[in-house]
Scaffold this motif. Structure first.
Motif, short mmCIF file in Angstrom:
data_model
loop_
_atom_site.label_atom_id
_atom_site.label_comp_id
_atom_site.label_asym_id
_atom_site.label_seq_id
_atom_site.Cartn_x
_atom_site.Cartn_y
_atom_site.Cartn_z
N THR A 16 0.82 -1.20 0.00
CA THR A 16 0.00 0.00 0.00
C THR A 16 0.86 1.26 0.00
O THR A 16 0.50 2.26 -0.63
CB THR A 16 -0.94 0.02 1.22
N ASP A 17 2.01 1.22 0.69
CA ASP A 17 2.84 2.43 0.74
C ASP A 17 3.69 2.61 -0.51
O ASP A 17 4.55 3.49 -0.55
CB ASP A 17 3.72 2.44 1.99
N MET A 18 3.41 1.84 -1.55
CA MET A 18 4.05 2.05 -2.85
C MET A 18 3.14 2.85 -3.78
O MET A 18 3.43 3.00 -4.96
CB MET A 18 4.43 0.71 -3.48
N LEU A 19 2.05 3.38 -3.23
CA LEU A 19 1.12 4.21 -3.99
C LEU A 19 0.98 5.56 -3.31
O LEU A 19 0.84 5.64 -2.09
CB LEU A 19 -0.26 3.56 -4.09
N GLY A 20 0.99 6.61 -4.12
CA GLY A 20 0.82 7.94 -3.56
C GLY A 20 -0.50 8.11 -2.83
O GLY A 20 -0.57 8.75 -1.78
N CYS A 21 -1.57 7.51 -3.37
CA CYS A 21 -2.90 7.69 -2.79
C CYS A 21 -3.04 7.05 -1.42
O CYS A 21 -4.00 7.34 -0.70
CB CYS A 21 -3.97 7.16 -3.74
N TYR A 22 -2.12 6.19 -1.04
CA TYR A 22 -2.12 5.61 0.30
C TYR A 22 -1.17 6.35 1.24
O TYR A 22 -0.83 5.85 2.30
CB TYR A 22 -1.79 4.13 0.25
N ALA A 26 6.17 10.31 -2.09
CA ALA A 26 7.39 10.08 -2.88
C ALA A 26 7.15 9.10 -4.02
O ALA A 26 7.97 8.99 -4.94
CB ALA A 26 8.51 9.56 -1.98
N MET A 27 6.04 8.37 -4.00
CA MET A 27 5.75 7.39 -5.04
C MET A 27 5.07 8.06 -6.23
O MET A 27 4.13 8.84 -6.07
CB MET A 27 4.85 6.28 -4.50
N VAL A 28 5.57 7.76 -7.42
CA VAL A 28 5.03 8.33 -8.65
C VAL A 28 4.03 7.32 -9.24
O VAL A 28 4.39 6.43 -10.01
CB VAL A 28 6.16 8.64 -9.65
N THR A 29 2.78 7.47 -8.86
CA THR A 29 1.72 6.57 -9.32
C THR A 29 0.49 7.39 -9.71
O THR A 29 -0.59 7.24 -9.11
CB THR A 29 1.36 5.54 -8.22
N PRO A 30 0.59 8.24 -10.71
CA PRO A 30 -0.52 9.16 -11.02
C PRO A 30 -1.79 8.46 -11.48
O PRO A 30 -2.89 8.95 -11.20
CB PRO A 30 0.07 10.03 -12.13
N ASN A 31 -1.68 7.34 -12.16
CA ASN A 31 -2.88 6.68 -12.69
C ASN A 31 -3.66 5.97 -11.59
O ASN A 31 -4.90 6.07 -11.55
CB ASN A 31 -2.48 5.71 -13.80
N LEU A 32 -2.97 5.29 -10.70
CA LEU A 32 -3.68 4.66 -9.59
C LEU A 32 -4.18 5.71 -8.60
O LEU A 32 -5.23 5.53 -7.99
CB LEU A 32 -2.76 3.65 -8.90
N ASP A 33 -3.44 6.81 -8.46
CA ASP A 33 -3.94 7.90 -7.61
C ASP A 33 -5.22 8.48 -8.20
O ASP A 33 -6.16 8.82 -7.46
CB ASP A 33 -2.88 8.99 -7.49
N ARG A 34 -5.26 8.59 -9.51
CA ARG A 34 -6.48 9.08 -10.18
C ARG A 34 -7.64 8.10 -9.97
O ARG A 34 -8.78 8.52 -9.72
CB ARG A 34 -6.20 9.28 -11.67
N LEU A 35 -7.35 6.82 -10.08
CA LEU A 35 -8.38 5.81 -9.85
C LEU A 35 -8.94 5.92 -8.44
O LEU A 35 -10.15 5.83 -8.22
CB LEU A 35 -7.81 4.41 -10.10
N ALA A 37 -9.06 8.58 -6.60
CA ALA A 37 -9.85 9.81 -6.49
C ALA A 37 -11.22 9.67 -7.15
O ALA A 37 -12.19 10.31 -6.74
CB ALA A 37 -9.09 10.97 -7.11
N GLU A 38 -11.30 8.81 -8.17
CA GLU A 38 -12.55 8.65 -8.91
C GLU A 38 -13.42 7.52 -8.38
O GLU A 38 -14.55 7.35 -8.83
CB GLU A 38 -12.23 8.39 -10.39
N GLY A 39 -12.90 6.73 -7.45
CA GLY A 39 -13.66 5.60 -6.94
C GLY A 39 -13.56 5.49 -5.44
O GLY A 39 -13.42 6.49 -4.72
N GLY A 310 -19.49 5.48 -6.99
CA GLY A 310 -19.28 6.60 -6.11
C GLY A 310 -17.83 6.74 -5.69
O GLY A 310 -16.94 5.99 -6.14
N LYS A 311 -17.59 7.74 -4.83
CA LYS A 311 -16.23 8.07 -4.40
C LYS A 311 -16.15 8.03 -2.88
O LYS A 311 -17.13 8.22 -2.18
CB LYS A 311 -15.84 9.46 -4.90
N GLY A 312 -14.93 7.81 -2.39
CA GLY A 312 -14.75 7.86 -0.96
C GLY A 312 -13.68 6.92 -0.47
O GLY A 312 -12.93 6.32 -1.25
N VAL A 313 -13.59 6.79 0.84
CA VAL A 313 -12.62 5.92 1.50
C VAL A 313 -13.39 4.98 2.42
O VAL A 313 -14.20 5.42 3.24
CB VAL A 313 -11.59 6.73 2.31
N ASP A 314 -13.16 3.70 2.28
CA ASP A 314 -13.79 2.68 3.12
C ASP A 314 -12.76 2.24 4.15
O ASP A 314 -11.69 1.77 3.80
CB ASP A 314 -14.23 1.50 2.25
#
Length: 505
Positions: A16-22, A26-35, A37-39, A310-314
């Motif tokens: 999980t700590d290999m993704l910016g969104c988590y 410092a991790m460059v993961t723009p596409n998974l970060d976008r995912l 944000a959108e889900g 929808g969007k959010g954090v579970d």
């Protein structure tokens, strides 16, 4: 009628700590970060076993590794176990699998043969990839030094060729109901990717956490054997860890995932996207490397995101074992009795709903084709969202409070004041073992030094029998005492079917 299309994307060995969104900027993961944000991003998602094949067996059969003969790498699944591809295909859904499979009992790369139910035109396991290469190219693509020595380009990699096929499927089957899997081997070693991704991390060092200096005094013996003197001494004050190839390949995987996400976004009715990884890597957490017989956060806590509802954090505990029934719910297909997890579809639609009281994890063996990795190290564990219990059958047990001790430094298994928590989690683990026909169940899991349960410490244990209910693909199993079809799959051992007991035909 609106089409129902689901794209399932997974990576290998992505913490999980290999993704910016988590939370790791410092991790460059723009596409998974976008995912994310959108889900919906799941903050407490867990694998069923932190090893490649067992993790995949739960995802793609809906059964725990212990139930489908998937409890170690290089073991073929039982021949009467159906994948979700076969089940969905038989329900009229077009299913395609592109990428690493690791469930056919072959070596790491697979057998190159498409299993039942999946579209043969898109089947592309790692054996298929290697068959496209010359012997020289095969060797080069497995050596980390090739990144610079041979100027590895995108089209030379497995991940890129998988993404090509996934994009092709999305474009050609946009008018159908479908379930598409893209399963990348990346960022798993040897971490092969173009050099520009590695260069992103040439000056980056993994922050040294407290548990990277864990001396394991209160941990199970097999963890200390796993660490050995070398690893226990590694995390001293001047310790540095700079896995630039691993992290570079992680960003490369994100890039290839982005290509698939972009292809899906071209259509008015975007497909549902599910993304996860099979397990993580210890990276010197608790003085350990790789993955193996432990349930530490570094290898069991995995990323999971779902886009389309929808969007959010579970923040509720969820598991890979929930994915198969949830996917069937998404398609409106009846959930088979063989599935051992419950659907979290209601939770997907409303993250305030909590579907799991516990998530369960296990370990059997890492590999059957060779020695190493500790051999047979059976364990079973449960996590309730705060407390995690691990029963290590052949060594000692563990209990952690992740709210107060997120790095799992303090083993509470023998600490006073936790008796009620210990008993509750212990009971949950035992109930799960018996409910799922765990073939390794028995009194020895019950009678632990910190909770002596001796009621069932007999040769017949709990005196129960449990038979399979897989009637979509096999006849109803027969009762041993009568030879007639069973009416209750779970019953007392030796107890004949009540309908016919004492009656003559």
């Amino acid at each position: 009628m609106k089409k129902r299309q689901v794209i399932f994307i997974m990576t290998d060995t992505q913490r999980t700590d290999m993704l910016g969104c988590y939370g790791n900027s410092a991790m460059v993961t723009p596409n998974l970060d976008r995912l994310a944000a959108e889900g919906i991003r799941y903050d407490k998602a867990y694998t069923t076993q932190p090893v490649c094949q067992p993790a995949r067996s739960a995802i793609f059969t809906g059964s725990y590794p212990h139930s489908c003969a998937g409890w170690s790498n290089c073991m073929g699944l039982s021949d009467n176990v159906q994948s979700i591809g076969q089940r969905l295909s038989d329900a009229g859904i077009h299913t395609a699998y592109v990428g690493k499979w690791h469930l056919d009992g072959g070596d790491y790369f697979g057998l190159g043969r498409c299993p039942k139910g999946w579209d043969e035109d898109y089947w592309y396991d790692m054996k298929c990839f290697l068959d496209e290469l010359t012997p020289e190219e095969r060797y080069r693509i497995r050596q980390i030094e090739s990144i610079e020595k041979y100027n590895i380009t995108e089209d030379m990699t497995y991940g890129h060729r998988c993404a090509d096929r996934a994009v092709d499927f999305i474009e050609k089957h946009k008018d159908e109901d479908y379930f598409l899997v893209m399963s990348l081997d990346e960022p798993h070693g040897p971490h092969i990717c173009p050099k520009k991704y590695v260069d992103l991390y040439k000056d980056y060092e993994i922050p040294v956490k407290e548990n990277m200096k864990d001396t394991l005094e209160d941990k199970p013996e097999h963890h200390r054997i796993w660490a050995g003197d070398e690893y226990l001494k590694a995390c001293r004050e001047d310790f540095k860890l700079s896995p630039k190839e691993f992290l570079g390949c992680n960003t490369f995987a994100d890039y290839e995932i982005g290509r698939v996400l972009d292809a899906a976004a071209q259509y008015e009715d975007e497909p549902i996207i599910i993304y996860t990884s099979d397990h993580g890597d210890m990276m010197y957490g608790h003085s350990l490397t790789g993955k193996g017989p432990a349930l530490y956060e570094e290898i069991t806590h995995i990323p999971l995101m779902i886009k389309g509802f929808g969007k959010g954090v579970d923040k509720n505990p969820v598991s890979h074992i929930n994915l198969a029934p949830t996917i069937f719910d998404m398609f409106g297909v009846p959930i088979p009795k063989m599935f051992e997890g419950r659907s979290i579809f209601e939770e997907v639609k409303n993250p305030e709903v909590r579907c799991n009281d516990y998530v369960f994890m296990e370990f059997g063996r890492y590999e059957v084709d060779h020695d190493g990795f500790g051999g047979y190290q059976p364990l079973r564990g449960a996590f309730d969202g705060r407390y995690k219990m691990v029963i290590n059958l052949m060594t000692s047990d563990e209990l952690y409070d992740l709210q107060e001790d997120p790095q799992e430094m303090k083993n509470l298994i023998n600490e006073p004041g936790y008796d009620e928590i210990r008993k509750r989690l212990h009971e949950a683990i035992l109930d799960n073992m018996y409910e799922t026909r765990d073939p390794f169940r028995g009194y020895y899991w019950e009678d632990r030094p910190w909770n002596r349960i001796t009621e069932y410490k007999t040769w017949d244990s709990r005196l129960m029998t449990r038979q399979r209910e897989n009637e979509e693909y096999e006849p109803r199993q027969l009762d041993y005492g009568t030879g007639l079809p069973m009416t209750s799959a779970v019953r007392k051992k030796g107890q004949s079917d009540a309908k016919f007991a004492g009656k003559k035909e």
